[in-house]
Design a protein around this motif. Structure first.
Motif, PDB file in Angstrom:
ATOM      1  N   SER A  18       0.830  -1.209   0.000  1.00 59.07           N
ATOM      2  CA  SER A  18       0.000   0.000   0.000  1.00 59.07           C
ATOM      3  C   SER A  18       0.861   1.254   0.000  1.00 59.07           C
ATOM      4  O   SER A  18       0.568   2.212  -0.724  1.00 59.07           O
ATOM      5  CB  SER A  18      -0.928   0.009   1.211  1.00 59.07           C
ATOM      6  OG  SER A  18      -1.869  -1.032   1.113  1.00 59.07           O
ATOM      7  N   ILE A  19       1.914   1.240   0.791  1.00 60.88           N
ATOM      8  CA  ILE A  19       2.815   2.400   0.835  1.00 60.88           C
ATOM      9  C   ILE A  19       3.452   2.609  -0.531  1.00 60.88           C
ATOM     10  O   ILE A  19       3.472   3.720  -1.065  1.00 60.88           O
ATOM     11  CB  ILE A  19       3.893   2.208   1.928  1.00 60.88           C
ATOM     12  CG1 ILE A  19       3.259   2.313   3.311  1.00 60.88           C
ATOM     13  CG2 ILE A  19       5.020   3.226   1.776  1.00 60.88           C
ATOM     14  CD1 ILE A  19       4.167   1.883   4.458  1.00 60.88           C
ATOM     15  N   ARG A  20       3.959   1.537  -1.109  1.00 58.11           N
ATOM     16  CA  ARG A  20       4.657   1.660  -2.391  1.00 58.11           C
ATOM     17  C   ARG A  20       3.712   2.024  -3.535  1.00 58.11           C
ATOM     18  O   ARG A  20       4.014   2.897  -4.348  1.00 58.11           O
ATOM     19  CB  ARG A  20       5.383   0.355  -2.718  1.00 58.11           C
ATOM     20  CG  ARG A  20       6.571   0.113  -1.823  1.00 58.11           C
ATOM     21  CD  ARG A  20       7.262  -1.164  -2.198  1.00 58.11           C
ATOM     22  NE  ARG A  20       8.421  -1.408  -1.361  1.00 58.11           N
ATOM     23  CZ  ARG A  20       9.416  -2.195  -1.713  1.00 58.11           C
ATOM     24  NH1 ARG A  20       9.386  -2.833  -2.863  1.00 58.11           N
ATOM     25  NH2 ARG A  20      10.429  -2.376  -0.896  1.00 58.11           N
ATOM     26  N   ILE A  21       2.576   1.356  -3.619  1.00 58.23           N
ATOM     27  CA  ILE A  21       1.644   1.624  -4.720  1.00 58.23           C
ATOM     28  C   ILE A  21       1.090   3.041  -4.623  1.00 58.23           C
ATOM     29  O   ILE A  21       1.027   3.758  -5.628  1.00 58.23           O
ATOM     30  CB  ILE A  21       0.518   0.575  -4.772  1.00 58.23           C
ATOM     31  CG1 ILE A  21       1.083  -0.778  -5.202  1.00 58.23           C
ATOM     32  CG2 ILE A  21      -0.605   1.015  -5.717  1.00 58.23           C
ATOM     33  CD1 ILE A  21       0.103  -1.934  -5.120  1.00 58.23           C
ATOM     34  N   SER A  22       0.696   3.464  -3.426  1.00 58.98           N
ATOM     35  CA  SER A  22       0.155   4.825  -3.295  1.00 58.98           C
ATOM     36  C   SER A  22       1.218   5.862  -3.630  1.00 58.98           C
ATOM     37  O   SER A  22       0.919   6.879  -4.266  1.00 58.98           O
ATOM     38  CB  SER A  22      -0.418   5.048  -1.901  1.00 58.98           C
ATOM     39  OG  SER A  22       0.586   4.917  -0.916  1.00 58.98           O
ATOM     40  N   HIS A  23       2.463   5.606  -3.251  1.00 62.60           N
ATOM     41  CA  HIS A  23       3.554   6.531  -3.583  1.00 62.60           C
ATOM     42  C   HIS A  23       3.750   6.596  -5.102  1.00 62.60           C
ATOM     43  O   HIS A  23       3.924   7.686  -5.668  1.00 62.60           O
ATOM     44  CB  HIS A  23       4.847   6.088  -2.892  1.00 62.60           C
ATOM     45  CG  HIS A  23       6.021   6.936  -3.234  1.00 62.60           C
ATOM     46  ND1 HIS A  23       6.163   8.224  -2.792  1.00 62.60           N
ATOM     47  CD2 HIS A  23       7.107   6.674  -3.996  1.00 62.60           C
ATOM     48  CE1 HIS A  23       7.289   8.723  -3.266  1.00 62.60           C
ATOM     49  NE2 HIS A  23       7.885   7.802  -3.997  1.00 62.60           N
ATOM     50  N   LEU A  24       3.707   5.453  -5.774  1.00 66.13           N
ATOM     51  CA  LEU A  24       3.872   5.433  -7.232  1.00 66.13           C
ATOM     52  C   LEU A  24       2.705   6.131  -7.934  1.00 66.13           C
ATOM     53  O   LEU A  24       2.906   6.850  -8.914  1.00 66.13           O
ATOM     54  CB  LEU A  24       4.025   4.000  -7.733  1.00 66.13           C
ATOM     55  CG  LEU A  24       5.339   3.313  -7.340  1.00 66.13           C
ATOM     56  CD1 LEU A  24       5.300   1.834  -7.699  1.00 66.13           C
ATOM     57  CD2 LEU A  24       6.528   3.993  -7.989  1.00 66.13           C
ATOM     58  N   LEU A  25       1.499   5.933  -7.424  1.00 65.85           N
ATOM     59  CA  LEU A  25       0.344   6.641  -8.003  1.00 65.85           C
ATOM     60  C   LEU A  25       0.507   8.146  -7.828  1.00 65.85           C
ATOM     61  O   LEU A  25       0.174   8.921  -8.732  1.00 65.85           O
ATOM     62  CB  LEU A  25      -0.958   6.155  -7.363  1.00 65.85           C
ATOM     63  CG  LEU A  25      -1.415   4.748  -7.747  1.00 65.85           C
ATOM     64  CD1 LEU A  25      -2.607   4.314  -6.894  1.00 65.85           C
ATOM     65  CD2 LEU A  25      -1.754   4.666  -9.233  1.00 65.85           C
ATOM     66  N   ASP A  26       1.050   8.549  -6.684  1.00 64.57           N
ATOM     67  CA  ASP A  26       1.313   9.976  -6.467  1.00 64.57           C
ATOM     68  C   ASP A  26       2.351  10.494  -7.454  1.00 64.57           C
ATOM     69  O   ASP A  26       2.243  11.620  -7.955  1.00 64.57           O
ATOM     70  CB  ASP A  26       1.779  10.233  -5.027  1.00 64.57           C
ATOM     71  CG  ASP A  26       0.657  10.093  -4.017  1.00 64.57           C
ATOM     72  OD1 ASP A  26      -0.526  10.103  -4.419  1.00 64.57           O
ATOM     73  OD2 ASP A  26       0.970   9.971  -2.810  1.00 64.57           O
ATOM     74  N   GLN A  27       3.373   9.695  -7.747  1.00 65.29           N
ATOM     75  CA  GLN A  27       4.397  10.102  -8.715  1.00 65.29           C
ATOM     76  C   GLN A  27       3.793  10.283 -10.104  1.00 65.29           C
ATOM     77  O   GLN A  27       4.233  11.143 -10.860  1.00 65.29           O
ATOM     78  CB  GLN A  27       5.523   9.073  -8.785  1.00 65.29           C
ATOM     79  CG  GLN A  27       6.484   9.137  -7.639  1.00 65.29           C
ATOM     80  CD  GLN A  27       7.629   8.152  -7.809  1.00 65.29           C
ATOM     81  OE1 GLN A  27       7.567   7.210  -8.599  1.00 65.29           O
ATOM     82  NE2 GLN A  27       8.682   8.383  -7.053  1.00 65.29           N
ATOM     83  N   LEU A  28       2.790   9.482 -10.421  1.00 68.49           N
ATOM     84  CA  LEU A  28       2.119   9.607 -11.717  1.00 68.49           C
ATOM     85  C   LEU A  28       1.145  10.781 -11.737  1.00 68.49           C
ATOM     86  O   LEU A  28       0.615  11.121 -12.788  1.00 68.49           O
ATOM     87  CB  LEU A  28       1.372   8.318 -12.057  1.00 68.49           C
ATOM     88  CG  LEU A  28       2.233   7.118 -12.405  1.00 68.49           C
ATOM     89  CD1 LEU A  28       1.367   5.881 -12.591  1.00 68.49           C
ATOM     90  CD2 LEU A  28       3.063   7.379 -13.654  1.00 68.49           C
ATOM     91  N   ASP A  29       0.911  11.369 -10.583  1.00 67.28           N
ATOM     92  CA  ASP A  29       0.006  12.503 -10.462  1.00 67.28           C
ATOM     93  C   ASP A  29      -1.376  12.170 -11.034  1.00 67.28           C
ATOM     94  O   ASP A  29      -1.934  12.912 -11.847  1.00 67.28           O
ATOM     95  CB  ASP A  29       0.594  13.739 -11.152  1.00 67.28           C
ATOM     96  CG  ASP A  29      -0.102  15.021 -10.733  1.00 67.28           C
ATOM     97  OD1 ASP A  29      -0.634  15.070  -9.611  1.00 67.28           O
ATOM     98  OD2 ASP A  29      -0.120  15.982 -11.544  1.00 67.28           O
ATOM     99  N   VAL A  30      -1.896  11.016 -10.580  1.00 72.58           N
ATOM    100  CA  VAL A  30      -3.215  10.585 -11.045  1.00 72.58           C
ATOM    101  C   VAL A  30      -4.290  11.522 -10.486  1.00 72.58           C
ATOM    102  O   VAL A  30      -4.087  12.186  -9.471  1.00 72.58           O
ATOM    103  CB  VAL A  30      -3.512   9.124 -10.637  1.00 72.58           C
ATOM    104  CG1 VAL A  30      -2.562   8.184 -11.335  1.00 72.58           C
ATOM    105  CG2 VAL A  30      -3.447   8.936  -9.144  1.00 72.58           C
ATOM    106  N   ASP A  31      -5.420  11.555 -11.148  1.00 70.41           N
ATOM    107  CA  ASP A  31      -6.486  12.459 -10.697  1.00 70.41           C
ATOM    108  C   ASP A  31      -7.183  11.905  -9.455  1.00 70.41           C
ATOM    109  O   ASP A  31      -6.969  10.768  -9.044  1.00 70.41           O
ATOM    110  CB  ASP A  31      -7.479  12.740 -11.827  1.00 70.41           C
ATOM    111  CG  ASP A  31      -8.203  11.498 -12.327  1.00 70.41           C
ATOM    112  OD1 ASP A  31      -8.515  10.613 -11.510  1.00 70.41           O
ATOM    113  OD2 ASP A  31      -8.466  11.426 -13.533  1.00 70.41           O
ATOM    114  N   ALA A  32      -8.017  12.723  -8.882  1.00 71.59           N
ATOM    115  CA  ALA A  32      -8.700  12.374  -7.631  1.00 71.59           C
ATOM    116  C   ALA A  32      -9.588  11.141  -7.779  1.00 71.59           C
ATOM    117  O   ALA A  32      -9.740  10.365  -6.836  1.00 71.59           O
ATOM    118  CB  ALA A  32      -9.526  13.564  -7.140  1.00 71.59           C
TER     119      ALA A  32
END
Length: 157
Positions: A80-94
Motif C-alpha cells: 500500500s505504501i509503495r503503490i500509493s507513492h507510485l500513483l502519487d508520482q504519476l500525479d493521477v487524478d482524484a
C-alpha cells in the motif's frame, strides 16, 4: 558622364551591396531561428519520450507490486505504501485516488511506524507492538486492499 550620374551609379551600387548584405544577414537570422526551433522541438520530443518511458516504468512497478500483493509475497502495508507513492508520482487524478483509496488509507494508518534504520533502533518489544498494530490494520483492510490490487492489475495510468 557627369559627376552627378557617377554619384548616382556609385550610390546605387552602395545601396545594392548593402541590400545584399542585409538580405544575407536576414537569411542567417532566419536559418538560426529555424535551427533553434528544430533543436527545441527535438528537446521537447526527447523530454516527452523520457516522461513516457518513466510513466511506463512506474506503471510496470505498480503492476509488479499488485501482482506480488495478490500472490501474498508482500505485506499489505508495504504494498500500500509503495503503490500509493507510485500513483502519487504519476500525479493521477482524484478519481483514481478515490478508486484505489484502500492503498492510501492503509498507508495513512501505518505512517507513524518506523522503517529501515529507525525500525532497527527499536527494541524487540517496541517492534512487536508496532507489528501487532500493523497486523490489526492489515486484517481490517485485507479485503479492501486485495480488491484494489485485483482491480489495478492490467491498468495503465
Amino acid at each position: 558622364m557627369s559627376v552627378l550620374t557617377l554619384l548616382v551609379v556609385v550610390g546605387g551600387l552602395i545601396v545594392l551591396v548593402l541590400s545584399a548584405i542585409a538580405a544575407r544577414l536576414v537569411y542567417r537570422v532566419y536559418m538560426l531561428k529555424r535551427e533553434r526551433e528544430r533543436k527545441l522541438q527535438e528537446q521537447q520530443d526527447a523530454n516527452a519520450l523520457a516522461l513516457y518511458e518513466q510513466r511506463q516504468r512506474i506503471n510496470k512497478s505498480i503492476q509488479i507490486l499488485a501482482q506480488a500483493l495478490y500472490q501474498e509475497e508482500l505485506t499489505l502495508t508495504e504494498a500500500s505504501i509503495r503503490i500509493s507513492h507510485l500513483l502519487d508520482q504519476l500525479d493521477v487524478d482524484a478519481g483514481v485516488k478515490n478508486e484505489f483509496s484502500a492503498f492510501y488509507q492503509l498507508r495513512e494508518r501505518a505512517e507513524h511506524i518506523p522503517i529501515l534504520a529507525e525500525w532497527k533502533k527499536l527494541s524487540s518489544k517496541e517492534q512487536r507492538v508496532f507489528d501487532k498494530e500493523r497486523f490489526q490494520h492489515e486484517t481490517a483492510f485485507y479485503d479492501f486492499v486485495m480488491d484494489a490490487a485485483k482491480r489495478i492489475l492490467g491498468r495503465q495510468f
